[in-house]
Motif scaffolding. Structure first.
Motif, short mmCIF file in Angstrom:
data_model
loop_
_atom_site.label_atom_id
_atom_site.label_comp_id
_atom_site.label_asym_id
_atom_site.label_seq_id
_atom_site.Cartn_x
_atom_site.Cartn_y
_atom_site.Cartn_z
N ARG A 116 0.85 -1.19 0.00
CA ARG A 116 0.00 0.00 0.00
C ARG A 116 0.89 1.24 0.00
O ARG A 116 1.91 1.28 0.70
N ASN A 117 0.52 2.23 -0.80
CA ASN A 117 1.29 3.47 -0.80
C ASN A 117 0.55 4.58 -0.05
O ASN A 117 -0.59 4.40 0.39
N THR A 118 1.19 5.71 0.11
CA THR A 118 0.61 6.82 0.88
C THR A 118 -0.46 7.57 0.09
O THR A 118 -1.06 8.50 0.62
N TYR A 119 -0.71 7.16 -1.16
CA TYR A 119 -1.73 7.81 -1.98
C TYR A 119 -3.05 7.04 -1.96
O TYR A 119 -3.99 7.39 -2.67
N GLY A 120 -3.12 5.97 -1.16
CA GLY A 120 -4.35 5.20 -1.05
C GLY A 120 -4.45 4.03 -2.01
O GLY A 120 -5.45 3.32 -2.02
N GLY A 121 -3.41 3.80 -2.83
CA GLY A 121 -3.43 2.67 -3.75
C GLY A 121 -2.85 1.42 -3.12
O GLY A 121 -2.15 1.48 -2.11
#
Length: 230
Positions: A116-121
């Motif tokens: 998971r990334n910090t952009y919600g993906g």
């Protein structure tokens, strides 16, 4: 089977300059068919939710993982464990979730690494670790803004015991490797009440990643465009 680990998370960048970050956290090892829960009416305080991981929020974590595996042509495992962080007081940030798949004889047959990334993906990688718990896979998802979507991961995920070790190394052509590690030891008293004693830990990991991103930017690194990988 429920276990909690006090962990240390490290990110180490070797180029174009040496830079690292260290933060403390918790990691939980749980059985998807027997998730730990707080007493009725208190589940909102801490717990594991399908909405925080792959698949449909209306389904269970096990149902969503089984559906994803079926799409990948993988037979439904007899048992699945998940290494992850619970949602605590309405918040969770889980950069890496590790699902271990077991057959009816108790042998681990594969691993699903959900990033998971910090952009919600989020993105899932299907891994086949060797006897040392090591697997390789091409990078296919935008994670750190300072690394493009290229290269190959070496991921080491031995089965947790008293000690926990997870090592992710990104290899890119003509670049030194980037390494992220999570190491820790098993603690006593694996109850979700434990997470409520230190609810800032999961927020602390997220805040540390963002703060160090700002520092890297000030040191001269520039983000790569996200493109369609977000």
């Amino acid at each position: 089977m429920t276990a909690c680990y006090d962990v240390t998370i490290r990110h180490q960048r070797h180029g174009p300059f040496s830079y690292g970050l260290v933060s403390a956290g918790e990691a939980w090892l749980v059985d998807l068919d027997n998730l730990p829960r707080l007493p009725r009416g208190l589940g909102w305080l801490a717990g594991f939710r399908a909405a925080d991981h792959l698949g449909a929020p209306s389904q269970s974590l096990r149902e969503n993982l089984d559906a994803w595996l079926a799409e990948e042509g993988v037979e439904r495992p007899a048992r699945v464990t998940m290494l992850a962080q619970p949602r605590v007081l309405g918040y969770v940030f889980d950069p890496l979730t590790v699902f271990s798949l077991y057959d009816r004889h108790g042998r681990r047959t594969g691993v699903v690494a959900e990033v998971r990334n910090t952009y919600g993906g989020r993105h899932c990688y299907l891994l086949s670790p060797d006897e040392n718990g090591t697997a390789e896979v091409d990078k296919a998802f935008y994670v750190s803004p300072f690394n493009p979507v290229e290269g190959r991961y070496t991921i080491r995920v031995p089965e947790p015991g008293h000690a926990l070790t997870v090592v992710v190394t990104l290899h890119r052509p003509d670049h030194p490797p980037f390494t992220a590690t999570m190491t820790g030891t098993r603690t006593d008293g694996a109850s979700l009440w434990r997470s409520l004693r230190r609810p800032w830990r999961t927020r602390g990991v997220s805040a540390a990643i963002r703060w160090h991103g700002i520092r890297l930017y000030l040191m001269g690194l520039r983000p790569y465009p996200r493109g369609g990988h977000a």
